[in-house]
Design an enzyme around this catalytic site. Structure first.
Site, PDB file in Angstrom:
ATOM      1  N   LYS A  43       0.948   4.698   6.912  1.00 11.03           N
ATOM      2  CA  LYS A  43       0.403   5.511   5.822  1.00 11.03           C
ATOM      3  C   LYS A  43       1.059   6.888   5.862  1.00 11.03           C
ATOM      4  O   LYS A  43       1.809   7.227   6.774  1.00 11.03           O
ATOM      5  CB  LYS A  43      -1.116   5.676   5.956  1.00 11.03           C
ATOM      6  CG  LYS A  43      -1.921   4.386   6.050  1.00 11.03           C
ATOM      7  CD  LYS A  43      -1.924   3.589   4.764  1.00 11.03           C
ATOM      8  CE  LYS A  43      -2.744   2.312   4.926  1.00 11.03           C
ATOM      9  NZ  LYS A  43      -2.640   1.435   3.713  1.00 11.03           N
ATOM     10  N   SER A  73       0.808  -1.226   0.000  1.00 16.02           N
ATOM     11  CA  SER A  73       0.000   0.000   0.000  1.00 16.02           C
ATOM     12  C   SER A  73       0.839   1.273   0.000  1.00 16.02           C
ATOM     13  O   SER A  73       0.309   2.351  -0.290  1.00 16.02           O
ATOM     14  CB  SER A  73      -0.937   0.016   1.206  1.00 16.02           C
ATOM     15  OG  SER A  73      -0.200   0.129   2.413  1.00 16.02           O
TER      16      SER A  73
END
Length: 323
Positions: A172, A102
């Site tokens: 993230k 990701s």
């Protein structure tokens, strides 16, 4: 021998006085004690002093103690190392493993990153553009496979040398902080407080900054205070804040859940690199306060009205007007 010692001190008394002096002199035992403790005594006295200090009547110095063997010291060294590693993991730096794609291409699956845990202790909060590790805020990882480590791996993870399989952590990039308005329309660009971000330096090649779908890819949100909005760099392969807007935090991550900022890729050696904040976040992205916007809009209106009133009033029109 005591008579000789007294005679040597006086130096001028005759033989007939020696017996009388001998009766008044310090007893030999007491004189020996003084000589043994003195710095300038005779040879025999000096030897006596050394014997007294050595604590051995035969004058032989004690042998130095042998140092303990390495194998006896090893448990102590291991214990100290474990304590230091635990303190470093708790308060300074912790290693984390990247389990997914990701964050490509910034981070690859299998990378080990070092996370700064010190600055949050001093009140530092996440900033836009930083890559952060945070605890799962609302079961984002539900359904994901959980590794089953052995006893050695559990021990290494406990002291911070390996990531813990029991902790549900994600990584993230911070896009918005408290007070920011984050927006995606069409394929992008992504906007923060109405200002477009140039994300070509970190968004996965071939991805668009925004995703056109009805699951959360199109959005406009205002980040509450004490929360952050996060997105993965692989935009088309990241279940980030966009796709958790139905949970109890509406996709936002509480600042208290943030473990720290990832600062360096430490493993493998071929991937070693730092993780700086991209240049696009250097622009002024702060949200303008409503009061400041109102004041900025009122100033032109006031000036225009003042000018209109001045022109319409003949008494302040200027020279040559009727009084």
């Amino acid at each position: 021998m005591g008579d000789l010692a007294v005679g040597a001190r006086s130096g001028h008394e005759g033989p007939e006085e020696r017996p009388e002096r001998s009766e008044e002199s310090v007893p030999p035992a007491a004189e020996d004690d003084v000589t043994a403790g003195g710095d300038n005594g005779g040879d025999s006295g000096g030897d006596g002093g050394r014997d007294a200090r050595d604590g051995d009547g035969d004058g032989v110095a004690p042998q130095p103690k042998k140092p303990r063997s390495f194998w006896k010291e090893l448990p102590l060294l291991i214990g100290i190392a474990l304590v230091l590693a635990l303190l470093i993991k708790t308060f300074l730096v912790q290693a984390f493993s990247i389990p997914s794609d990701s964050m490509q291409n910034t981070l690859q699956q299998g990378d080990r990153v070092l996370v700064d845990k010190l600055t949050p202790w001093f009140g530092s909060e996440p900033e836009r553009g930083e890559v952060v590790v945070f605890h799962d805020p609302a079961k984002w990882l539900a359904g994901e496979p959980t590794p089953n480590p052995n006893a050695i791996q559990k021990g290494l993870s406990w002291i911070g040398l390996m990531p813990s399989a029991e902790e549900k952590d994600l990584i993230k990039r911070v896009i918005g902080v408290g007070g920011d308005t984050v927006e995606c329309k069409g394929t992008g660009p992504l906007k923060v407080n109405g200002k477009a971000l140039n994300e070509t330096s970190y968004v996965y090649p071939g991805n668009t900054p925004c995703t056109v779908d009805d699951l959360g890819g199109q959005f406009k949100v205002k980040v509450p205070e004490g929360k952050i909005w996060v997105m993965g760099d692989h935009r088309q392969n990241s279940l980030d804040s966009r796709y958790h807007q139905q949970d109890k935090y509406k996709g936002f991550v509480p600042v208290d859940n943030v473990v720290g900022r990832a600062v360096v890729v430490a493993w493998p050696p071929t991937r070693w690199s730092t993780l700086p904040v991209p240049d696009t976040f250097d622009q002024n992205l702060s949200a303008a306060a409503p009061g400041a916007l109102g004041l900025a809009g009122a100033v032109p209106l006031v000036l225009w009205r003042r000018r209109r009133l001045t022109v319409g009033n003949t008494r302040v029109s200027g020279p040559g007007t009727a009084g």
